[in-house]
Scaffold this active site. Sequence first.
Site, mmCIF file in Angstrom:
data_model
loop_
_atom_site.group_PDB
_atom_site.id
_atom_site.type_symbol
_atom_site.label_atom_id
_atom_site.label_comp_id
_atom_site.label_asym_id
_atom_site.label_seq_id
_atom_site.Cartn_x
_atom_site.Cartn_y
_atom_site.Cartn_z
ATOM 1 N N ASP A 1 0.881 -1.164 0.000
ATOM 2 C CA ASP A 1 0.000 0.000 0.000
ATOM 3 C C ASP A 1 0.921 1.217 0.000
ATOM 4 O O ASP A 1 2.139 1.093 0.237
ATOM 5 C CB ASP A 1 -0.881 -0.047 1.258
ATOM 6 C CG ASP A 1 -1.719 1.207 1.436
ATOM 7 O OD1 ASP A 1 -2.365 1.636 0.456
ATOM 8 O OD2 ASP A 1 -1.720 1.759 2.545
ATOM 9 N N ASP B 1 -0.339 5.067 0.978
ATOM 10 C CA ASP B 1 -0.698 6.108 1.940
ATOM 11 C C ASP B 1 -0.653 5.582 3.369
ATOM 12 O O ASP B 1 -1.340 4.619 3.716
ATOM 13 C CB ASP B 1 -2.101 6.649 1.627
ATOM 14 C CG ASP B 1 -2.143 7.381 0.298
ATOM 15 O OD1 ASP B 1 -1.294 8.249 0.076
ATOM 16 O OD2 ASP B 1 -3.024 7.063 -0.535
#
Length: 236
Positions: free
Chosen positions: A17, A19
């Site tokens: 991922d 963020d």
Amino acid sequence: MTKKDMQFKPVTHVLFDMDGLLLDSERLYTVVIEEIAGKYGKIYTWEMKSKLMGRIGREAAAALVETVGLPITPEEYIYQSQEIFRRVFPSCEVMPGAEKLVRHLKSKKIPIAVATSSSEETFKLKTTNHREFFKIFDHIVFGSSDPEVKNGKPAPDIFFICASRFPDKPAPENCLVFEDAPNGVTAALAAGMQVVMVPDPRMDELNRSRATFCVDRLENFKPEVFGLPPYDSAAT
């Protein structure tokens, strides 16, 4: 590491991922949303944020408008937020331990990719000062702007698509996902992948416990736990 920690299935490919995991952009999302919410006398809480993290595009905007109780349409929220994004996102910083882990895996020829809910447009803003770092990855999937990603996290779509874009198309059980958000953990598990959660310190124990493995900081992760090459002694 305990004996239990060594019982995970070895993996061959790693999906990240972005963020709140590779970049500190989740902090800036909070700044943006609080600024907009404040204009309408609304409050954006951690409890709200933890349920919304990882959603994509208009779906994310609609959920946020409803959750916070904003008296605007999702389209109006998107317009207002993008103005602020352009101002704050270029200040994103790489999270502690992220570059060390990513460069280590690359040096050991482990296939690595990014599966982010961001659009390509906001990705470019967030990585203004980190272009070289993101060139290390084999590929990047942008959940909010990739036409193949029909459903955002917690649906598994983005992880299936990200894995399929490696030339050797690894099976889900051979992929390890790194996530910071409950929706991302749910998506990875739904894809049949193991997932390491690196949660915000405020994350509750129930959400932490759902991940395959949980670590407080990326820099504390030991690759060998999942059968990946360990750090060289000089790098630890």
